[in-house]
Design a protein around this motif. Structure first.
Motif, PDB file in Angstrom:
ATOM      1  N   LEU A  19      10.207   1.054   3.273  1.00 29.48           N
ATOM      2  CA  LEU A  19       8.931   1.083   2.545  1.00 29.48           C
ATOM      3  C   LEU A  19       8.715   2.439   1.874  1.00 29.48           C
ATOM      4  O   LEU A  19       8.323   2.509   0.704  1.00 29.48           O
ATOM      5  CB  LEU A  19       7.776   0.783   3.500  1.00 29.48           C
ATOM      6  N   TYR A  20       8.968   3.522   2.604  1.00 30.13           N
ATOM      7  CA  TYR A  20       8.797   4.858   2.021  1.00 30.13           C
ATOM      8  C   TYR A  20       9.736   5.046   0.821  1.00 30.13           C
ATOM      9  O   TYR A  20       9.351   5.626  -0.201  1.00 30.13           O
ATOM     10  CB  TYR A  20       9.068   5.933   3.074  1.00 30.13           C
ATOM     11  N   ARG A  21      10.954   4.547   0.948  1.00 27.77           N
ATOM     12  CA  ARG A  21      11.938   4.686  -0.136  1.00 27.77           C
ATOM     13  C   ARG A  21      11.490   3.917  -1.382  1.00 27.77           C
ATOM     14  O   ARG A  21      11.550   4.422  -2.504  1.00 27.77           O
ATOM     15  CB  ARG A  21      13.298   4.186   0.354  1.00 27.77           C
ATOM     16  N   LYS A  22      11.012   2.692  -1.186  1.00 27.37           N
ATOM     17  CA  LYS A  22      10.567   1.879  -2.324  1.00 27.37           C
ATOM     18  C   LYS A  22       9.311   2.454  -2.979  1.00 27.37           C
ATOM     19  O   LYS A  22       9.079   2.251  -4.178  1.00 27.37           O
ATOM     20  CB  LYS A  22      10.289   0.442  -1.864  1.00 27.37           C
ATOM     21  N   ALA A  23       8.492   3.158  -2.194  1.00 31.91           N
ATOM     22  CA  ALA A  23       7.227   3.674  -2.716  1.00 31.91           C
ATOM     23  C   ALA A  23       7.386   4.950  -3.541  1.00 31.91           C
ATOM     24  O   ALA A  23       6.511   5.273  -4.347  1.00 31.91           O
ATOM     25  CB  ALA A  23       6.263   3.934  -1.559  1.00 31.91           C
ATOM     26  N   ARG A  24       8.480   5.684  -3.352  1.00 34.44           N
ATOM     27  CA  ARG A  24       8.607   6.990  -4.011  1.00 34.44           C
ATOM     28  C   ARG A  24       8.462   6.929  -5.529  1.00 34.44           C
ATOM     29  O   ARG A  24       7.749   7.747  -6.121  1.00 34.44           O
ATOM     30  CB  ARG A  24       9.947   7.634  -3.620  1.00 34.44           C
ATOM     31  N   PRO A  25       9.103   5.967  -6.209  1.00 35.59           N
ATOM     32  CA  PRO A  25       8.945   5.930  -7.678  1.00 35.59           C
ATOM     33  C   PRO A  25       7.515   5.606  -8.127  1.00 35.59           C
ATOM     34  O   PRO A  25       7.176   5.801  -9.296  1.00 35.59           O
ATOM     35  CB  PRO A  25       9.909   4.810  -8.109  1.00 35.59           C
ATOM     36  N   LEU A  26       6.693   5.101  -7.209  1.00 34.41           N
ATOM     37  CA  LEU A  26       5.327   4.691  -7.547  1.00 34.41           C
ATOM     38  C   LEU A  26       4.281   5.720  -7.123  1.00 34.41           C
ATOM     39  O   LEU A  26       3.077   5.481  -7.281  1.00 34.41           O
ATOM     40  CB  LEU A  26       5.012   3.352  -6.867  1.00 34.41           C
ATOM     41  N   SER A  27       4.722   6.857  -6.623  1.00 33.12           N
ATOM     42  CA  SER A  27       3.794   7.878  -6.128  1.00 33.12           C
ATOM     43  C   SER A  27       2.809   8.292  -7.224  1.00 33.12           C
ATOM     44  O   SER A  27       3.208   8.613  -8.352  1.00 33.12           O
ATOM     45  CB  SER A  27       4.573   9.101  -5.653  1.00 33.12           C
ATOM     46  N   GLY A  28       1.518   8.261  -6.902  1.00 35.48           N
ATOM     47  CA  GLY A  28       0.499   8.654  -7.869  1.00 35.48           C
ATOM     48  C   GLY A  28       0.099   7.567  -8.847  1.00 35.48           C
ATOM     49  O   GLY A  28      -0.861   7.743  -9.615  1.00 35.48           O
ATOM     50  N   LYS A  29       0.800   6.437  -8.850  1.00 39.02           N
ATOM     51  CA  LYS A  29       0.412   5.332  -9.737  1.00 39.02           C
ATOM     52  C   LYS A  29      -0.904   4.736  -9.259  1.00 39.02           C
ATOM     53  O   LYS A  29      -1.232   4.751  -8.074  1.00 39.02           O
ATOM     54  CB  LYS A  29       1.499   4.250  -9.763  1.00 39.02           C
ATOM     55  N   HIS A  30      -1.665   4.185 -10.195  1.00 43.50           N
ATOM     56  CA  HIS A  30      -3.003   3.684  -9.918  1.00 43.50           C
ATOM     57  C   HIS A  30      -2.998   2.165 -10.097  1.00 43.50           C
ATOM     58  O   HIS A  30      -2.823   1.663 -11.217  1.00 43.50           O
ATOM     59  CB  HIS A  30      -3.998   4.340 -10.874  1.00 43.50           C
ATOM     60  N   ILE A  31      -3.163   1.433  -8.991  1.00 44.21           N
ATOM     61  CA  ILE A  31      -3.077  -0.030  -8.982  1.00 44.21           C
ATOM     62  C   ILE A  31      -4.455  -0.590  -8.628  1.00 44.21           C
ATOM     63  O   ILE A  31      -5.161  -0.042  -7.779  1.00 44.21           O
ATOM     64  CB  ILE A  31      -2.049  -0.525  -7.944  1.00 44.21           C
ATOM     65  N   GLY A  58       1.209   6.658  -0.515  1.00 46.41           N
ATOM     66  CA  GLY A  58       1.080   7.595  -1.622  1.00 46.41           C
ATOM     67  C   GLY A  58       0.795   6.952  -2.961  1.00 46.41           C
ATOM     68  O   GLY A  58       0.871   7.609  -4.005  1.00 46.41           O
ATOM     69  N   ILE A  59       0.438   5.673  -2.946  1.00 50.77           N
ATOM     70  CA  ILE A  59       0.082   4.965  -4.179  1.00 50.77           C
ATOM     71  C   ILE A  59      -1.432   4.809  -4.193  1.00 50.77           C
ATOM     72  O   ILE A  59      -2.032   4.431  -3.186  1.00 50.77           O
ATOM     73  CB  ILE A  59       0.764   3.582  -4.229  1.00 50.77           C
ATOM     74  N   ASP A  60      -2.063   5.094  -5.328  1.00 49.35           N
ATOM     75  CA  ASP A  60      -3.523   4.991  -5.429  1.00 49.35           C
ATOM     76  C   ASP A  60      -3.888   3.536  -5.727  1.00 49.35           C
ATOM     77  O   ASP A  60      -3.779   3.086  -6.875  1.00 49.35           O
ATOM     78  CB  ASP A  60      -4.049   5.905  -6.538  1.00 49.35           C
ATOM     79  N   VAL A  61      -4.318   2.836  -4.715  1.00 51.38           N
ATOM     80  CA  VAL A  61      -4.606   1.407  -4.847  1.00 51.38           C
ATOM     81  C   VAL A  61      -6.083   1.162  -4.589  1.00 51.38           C
ATOM     82  O   VAL A  61      -6.625   1.593  -3.565  1.00 51.38           O
ATOM     83  CB  VAL A  61      -3.757   0.573  -3.864  1.00 51.38           C
ATOM     84  N   HIS A 113      -5.915   1.602 -15.175  1.00 47.46           N
ATOM     85  CA  HIS A 113      -4.903   1.656 -14.124  1.00 47.46           C
ATOM     86  C   HIS A 113      -3.500   1.420 -14.688  1.00 47.46           C
ATOM     87  O   HIS A 113      -3.335   1.003 -15.835  1.00 47.46           O
ATOM     88  CB  HIS A 113      -5.222   0.616 -13.049  1.00 47.46           C
ATOM     89  N   ASP A 114      -2.499   1.627 -13.835  1.00 46.39           N
ATOM     90  CA  ASP A 114      -1.106   1.407 -14.234  1.00 46.39           C
ATOM     91  C   ASP A 114      -0.683  -0.040 -14.044  1.00 46.39           C
ATOM     92  O   ASP A 114       0.324  -0.472 -14.603  1.00 46.39           O
ATOM     93  CB  ASP A 114      -0.182   2.327 -13.429  1.00 46.39           C
ATOM     94  N   CYS A 115      -1.429  -0.797 -13.238  1.00 48.74           N
ATOM     95  CA  CYS A 115      -1.151  -2.221 -13.052  1.00 48.74           C
ATOM     96  C   CYS A 115      -2.402  -2.886 -12.494  1.00 48.74           C
ATOM     97  O   CYS A 115      -3.130  -2.282 -11.686  1.00 48.74           O
ATOM     98  CB  CYS A 115       0.023  -2.429 -12.097  1.00 48.74           C
TER      99      CYS A 115
END
Length: 402
Positions: A19-31, A58-61, A113-115
């Motif tokens: 989960l941490y690995r998959k989340a890294r590219p999305l850090s700071g993204k706003h969902i 670390g994703i802004d949801v 938002h980003d998504c």
């Protein structure tokens, strides 16, 4: 506040690392998630856990609840029924009120938002009232396999604006929709009040508080008082079971804010079970109480789900997680959770005698019930916990957000 660390003993370090690995590219993204109610029903429960855990990554949801008048929710309840095969008089005024509510809500909801992830039909038209600068996903949680064609054609005009539709089962895929469609199965949160491990003392306290005697076996169905959950049919099944085994039936379901039909169905069940209610052989509960649900699913000898339509049926996985055997309808997304005869029994939705026979079989064979319950819990651990759902959404977001 829960964090992913709390799940390590349940799912293991490898799952958390992924989960941490998959989340890294999305850090700071706003969902942003938008649905129509904050309590009552599986969607609100899923979002309540998933939003917290994705923020922990670390994703802004964010999560917003659509505003609506009683007329709006009466209309969208009719839409919900018609999407699952019910009839509807789709008048122009219904369409206008539905669209107008979404247009009005767009004024209150600024989206940069980003998504954006829209849940179910209520907020579906929102996309029309924004300059689309990001991926929009429509997450449909209901069974689309028998949708009313007139309503589907009306809603499809909005769905075409989306980048993707997410559904719960391959059965719901629409060949007439030229929008990418992805299957994501719902999941339960094993650490939520509804699913966390509770003591015998707590179970006893809550059953006593809600007037549920434990002098004989409990059969329970947990679900809204909704026509598609067939609570009247459950009462009929119970009458057949009671001829063979002395037991008690509990029907427990909350009244969600976006479901104006609940009390009408409840009153029909009351009339159907009148004598049995007076003798306390049937107990009806409308409280929104997660610990009570947990206690009932844990203490029951059998949990049933006699739905005639079911997008997925998270109450099945909830019961299995407590090691309780289930007898459930072979309909919609329920068979995704059950190997018939292995971790539960699948019965055709309208086969009342079949339901009764399987319930009696489990009541008379405690060893079989225990074996099925154990297998059911391990199946849920493997396939239907919230960490797997978070992982699926991370895959989805990484696919759509460049």
């Amino acid at each position: 506040m829960k964090s992913l660390d709390d799940y390590s003993e349940i799912v293991g370090d490898e799952v958390l690392s992924s989960l941490y690995r998959k989340a890294r590219p999305l850090s700071g993204k706003h969902i942003l998630h938008i649905n129509s109610t904050y309590q009552g029903g599986g969607v609100a429960e899923i979002l309540g856990s998933m939003v917290v855990l994705t923020n922990d990554l670390g994703i802004d949801v964010g999560w917003r609840i659509m505003h609506g008048t009683p007329d709006f929710f009466a209309i969208t309840k009719k839409f919900h029924n018609a999407l699952q095969g019910g009839g509807i008089n789709l008048t122009e005024i219904k369409k206008r009120l539905y669209i107008r509510a979404n247009e009005d809500f767009s004024v209150f909801t600024h989206i940069d938002h980003d998504c954006v992830i829209i849940h179910d039909p209520q907020p579906l038209p929102l996309i029309k009232y924004y300059t689309k600068k990001q991926p929009w996903i429509w997450r449909c949680h209901v069974d689309l396999s028998h949708s009313n064609s007139a309503l589907w054609d009306f809603l499809k005009k909005f769905i075409l604006r989306y980048d993707m539709m997410v559904i719960s089962s391959e059965k719901y895929r629409r060949e007439d929709l030229p929008v990418e469609q992805r299957i994501i199965h719902p999941a339960i949160d094993p650490l939520s009040p509804k699913n966390m491990e509770i003591s015998e003392g707590v179970i006893s306290k809550y059953l006593k508080k809600f007037g549920i005697p434990t002098d004989k076996p409990l059969i329970t169905q947990i679900s809204r008082f909704d026509r598609w959950k067939d609570p009247e049919g459950v009462v009929q099944v119970f009458k057949l079971v009671k001829k063979e085994v002395d037991c008690r039936l509990v029907l427990c379901g909350s009244m969600a804010a976006d479901d104006p039909e609940g009390w009408t169905i409840f009153e029909k069940v009351e009339r159907r079970a009148n004598d049995l209610i007076e003798s306390k052989d049937v107990i009806l509960i409308t409280s929104e109480n997660s610990i009570l649900v947990n206690a009932l699913q844990t203490a029951s000898s059998v949990v049933i789900q006699k739905s005639t339509r079911e997008g997925f049926g998270l109450t099945v996985s909830e019961a299995l997680w407590k090691g309780t055997p289930v007898v459930v309808s072979n309909i919609g997304g329920i068979p995704l959770q059950i190997g018939d005869g292995e971790n539960g029994f699948l019965v055709e939705a309208n086969d009342k005698k079949g339901f009764a026979q399987r319930i009696v079989q489990l009541l008379k064979d405690p060893k079989l019930a225990e074996e099925m319950g154990k297998k059911g819990k391990e199946m849920v651990r493997e396939k239907f916990l919230i960490t797997r759902l978070v992982s699926d959404y991370l895959d989805l977001l990484n696919h759509l957000i460049k």
